[in-house]
Design a protein around this motif. Structure first.
Motif, mmCIF file in Angstrom:
data_model
loop_
_atom_site.group_PDB
_atom_site.id
_atom_site.type_symbol
_atom_site.label_atom_id
_atom_site.label_comp_id
_atom_site.label_asym_id
_atom_site.label_seq_id
_atom_site.Cartn_x
_atom_site.Cartn_y
_atom_site.Cartn_z
ATOM 1 N N LEU A 347 0.829 -1.203 0.000
ATOM 2 C CA LEU A 347 0.000 0.000 0.000
ATOM 3 C C LEU A 347 0.868 1.259 0.000
ATOM 4 N N VAL A 348 1.942 1.258 0.770
ATOM 5 C CA VAL A 348 2.861 2.397 0.782
ATOM 6 C C VAL A 348 3.482 2.583 -0.598
ATOM 7 N N VAL A 421 -5.116 11.316 -7.557
ATOM 8 C CA VAL A 421 -4.197 10.449 -6.808
ATOM 9 C C VAL A 421 -4.959 9.296 -6.171
ATOM 10 N N LEU A 422 -6.094 9.609 -5.569
ATOM 11 C CA LEU A 422 -6.886 8.568 -4.910
ATOM 12 C C LEU A 422 -7.388 7.542 -5.931
ATOM 13 N N THR A 423 -7.761 8.005 -7.116
ATOM 14 C CA THR A 423 -8.182 7.086 -8.178
ATOM 15 C C THR A 423 -7.054 6.123 -8.537
ATOM 16 N N ARG A 424 -5.855 6.653 -8.720
ATOM 17 C CA ARG A 424 -4.703 5.806 -9.034
ATOM 18 C C ARG A 424 -4.412 4.820 -7.899
ATOM 19 N N LEU A 425 -4.493 5.309 -6.672
ATOM 20 C CA LEU A 425 -4.187 4.445 -5.533
ATOM 21 C C LEU A 425 -5.145 3.269 -5.452
ATOM 22 N N LEU A 426 -6.445 3.542 -5.585
ATOM 23 C CA LEU A 426 -7.432 2.473 -5.433
ATOM 24 C C LEU A 426 -7.405 1.512 -6.622
ATOM 25 N N ARG A 427 -6.898 1.955 -7.747
ATOM 26 C CA ARG A 427 -6.752 1.053 -8.896
ATOM 27 C C ARG A 427 -5.585 0.078 -8.687
ATOM 28 N N ASP A 428 -4.607 0.481 -7.873
ATOM 29 C CA ASP A 428 -3.379 -0.309 -7.744
ATOM 30 C C ASP A 428 -3.124 -0.845 -6.339
ATOM 31 N N CYS A 429 -4.029 -0.606 -5.407
ATOM 32 C CA CYS A 429 -3.774 -0.916 -4.005
ATOM 33 C C CYS A 429 -3.789 -2.416 -3.723
#
Length: 429
Positions: A347-348, A421-429
Motif C-alpha cells: 500500500l505504501v 491520486v486517490l483514483t490511481r491508488l485504489l486502482r493499484d492498491c
C-alpha cells in the motif's frame, strides 16, 4: 465545476457542527443521507447506521478482483468543530468559491476527503472499474468528540461491516510540504499521539470575598495549572519523526543531527507547530470554570486539559501529570490510545507511485500526527492505518493553521489533484 468540487461544496453547506454536547450538537444525518443518495445513484448498496438521533453513518463496499486479499477501508468523518467566535471572510457554511479556494468549515477537516472518496467511489461504480481488492467506504459521525457515535460505536456494534479489512486510509496525511522551490514532500501519517482529556477539580473553603482566605480553590487550581504550563515533558525522538526529519534533510541538503531534533524542526516553517508537538508529550489547558458571584469565594474550581502522549508513553504520562499537578487535584479523564505502524508494504508503494504519477519528482515521507483520528477505534479490529488524504498545496498556505481555525479553505486544484491520486491508488492498491 468538477464533480469533486461540487460535492465538497454541497457537503460544506450541511452544518454538521459537533460541540461534544448532545444538546447543542447539530448531527450528521442530513450530510449522511446526501452521501448515501449519491452512492446509491451510482449503484452502491449502502448501510445507514444511526447510534443516536441524528448521528448518521454510511458504509458501502466495492468488491475487488481478489476477495481473498485483505480489504482496504477508506474513511472520513462528516462532523466539524464549531465555527468559533472570530469573524470569517465568508460565512462558514456557504461553501464560497473565491481566489482559487473553496471556503468553509470542514474544507480540510475533513469534507475534502469525503468528497474525494465519494467522487472516486461513484466513478469506479459508473465505469465498472474493479479494484485489486475490496474497498470499504465509510462516512462517519462524531470523530471530533472521540467517535463514540461513529467509528467507536460501529467497531463495538457493527464490526461485520469491516469484515476482512486489514488496512485503512483517512486523515491527516497525503498533503504536500514544499521543501524548496519545485521540490515537494507528501506526508503520510504512520503514527498519532494518544489522547487524554482531563477534568481537574480542586476543592477549597467557600466564604465572603472581602475576608482573608487561605484555602481558595481558584488560587490552588491556578497554581497547579501554572506548574503544568511551565513543565516540559521529556524529548523522545520516535521512529516516524526521525525518518521524517532525515527525509527532509536529504531533500534540502541541510544535515539532520539526531541529537538536536529541535533545530531541524525549527527549520520547517509553519509545519514546525505540528511536528514539534510530536517530540514530546503535551498538556494544554483549554477550559476553566469557577465561581458564581463577584463577592463569593467558591468551594470548587474546575479545568479541562487536553493531554497528548507519544506511543509507549501512556503510563509515564499519567504518572508525570499527577506529580506536576500535585496533591489536592482530583483527576478524571477519557482517553484514546496512540496509533503506530511501519512505513512499508504494497500500500505504501502504491501511495508513492500515485503521487509520483501526478507530481513527478515528489517523495512521500512518514510522520507522526500530534492529534488523533478515527484510526484509534479501527485499530481495535486489527486494522493498520495510514493518514493519506492527498492534497497538493500552495507553498505559502499555512495548512496546519486551518485545522479548527478561522477561514478554513482548500485549493480547488488541490481537490482535483487529490481525486486523481486517490483514483490511481485504489486502482493499484
Amino acid at each position: 465545476m468538477s464533480e469533486v468540487v461540487s460535492l465538497a461544496r454541497e457537503l460544506i453547506r450541511f452544518d454538521t457542527t459537533n460541540t461534544g454536547d448532545p444538546s447543542t450538537t447539530v448531527g450528521e444525518r442530513a450530510a449522511a443521507e446526501f452521501v448515501a443518495e449519491r452512492l446509491e445513484d451510482a449503484g452502491f448498496e449502502t448501510v445507514y447506521a444511526e447510534p443516536a438521533p441524528g448521528r448518521g453513518n454510511v458504509i458501502a463496499r466495492l468488491p475487488g478482483a481478489d476477495p481473498s486479499r485483505g480489504a482496504l477501508l477508506v474513511h472520513g468523518h462528516l462532523d466539524v468543530v464549531p465555527e468559533g467566535t472570530s469573524p470569517w471572510t465568508f460565512p462558514p457554511f456557504e461553501g464560497e468559491i473565491s481566489g482559487g479556494y473553496l471556503w468553509g468549515r470542514g474544507a480540510i477537516d475533513m469534507k475534502h476527503m469525503v468528497a474525494m472518496s465519494l467522487a472516486v467511489a461513484r466513478r469506479f461504480k459508473r465505469e465498472g472499474i474493479v479494484p485489486p481488492r475490496d474497498v470499504v467506504f465509510a462516512f462517519l459521525a462524531d470523530e471530533e468528540n472521540g467517535g463514540h457515535q461513529g467509528a467507536g460505536w460501529l467497531v463495538d456494534h457493527r464490526p461485520e461491516l469491516f469484515e476482512g479489512v486489514t488496512e485503512a486510509i483517512s486523515e491527516v496525511g497525503g498533503f504536500s510540504y514544499t521543501v524548496r522551490d519545485g521540490v515537494r514532500a507528501y506526508l503520510v501519517e504512520t503514527a498519532e499521539k494518544g489522547v487524554m482529556w482531563l477534568r481537574l477539580k480542586v476543592r477549597g473553603t467557600a466564604g465572603h470575598g472581602s475576608m482573608v482566605h487561605t484555602d481558595n480553590a481558584v488560587a490552588k487550581l491556578a497554581a497547579a495549572l501554572t506548574r503544568l504550563e511551565e513543565h516540559e515533558f521529556p524529548l523522545v525522538l520516535s521512529a516516524p519523526v526521525r525518518d521524517f526529519l532525515a527525509g527532509v534533510a536529504e531533500l534540502t541538503g541541510v544535515p539532520f543531527d539526531p541529537d538536536d531534533p529541535q533545530a531541524a524542526v525549527a527549520r520547517l516553517g509553519s509545519l514546525a507547530r505540528m511536528i514539534g508537538a510530536t517530540l514530546r508529550d503535551t498538556a494544554n489547558t483549554t477550559m476553566l470554570s469557577a465561581g458564581y458571584k463577584a463577592n463569593v469565594v467558591p468551594s470548587v474550581a474546575e479545568a479541562t486539559v487536553d493531554g497528548r502522549m507519544l506511543p509507549g508513553r501512556e503510563a509515564a504520562f499519567e504518572k508525570e501529570l499527577a506529580e506536576v499537578l500535585g496533591p489536592g487535584v482530583d483527576l478524571e479523564w477519557d482517553s484514546l490510545p496512540p496509533v503506530q505502524t511501519d512505513f512499508s508494504g504494497r500500500l505504501v508503494d502504491a501511495m508513492a507511485a500515485a503521487i509520483e504519477a501526478e507530481d513527478p519528482g515528489a517523495r512521500i515521507l512518514p510522520y507522526m500526527l500530534s492529534a488523533g483520528t478515527d484510526a484509534k477505534s479501527f485499530q481495535r479490529l486489527g486494522i493498520r492505518h495510514f493518514g493519506f488524504a492527498p492534497l497538493r498545496l500552495p507553498p505559502d498556505l499555512d495548512f496546519t493553521a486551518l485545522f479548527h481555525g478561522v477561514d478554513e479553505r482548500v485549493p480547488l486544484d488541490g481537490l482535483e489533484f487529490g481525486e486523481r491520486v486517490l483514483t490511481r491508488l485504489l486502482r493499484d492498491c
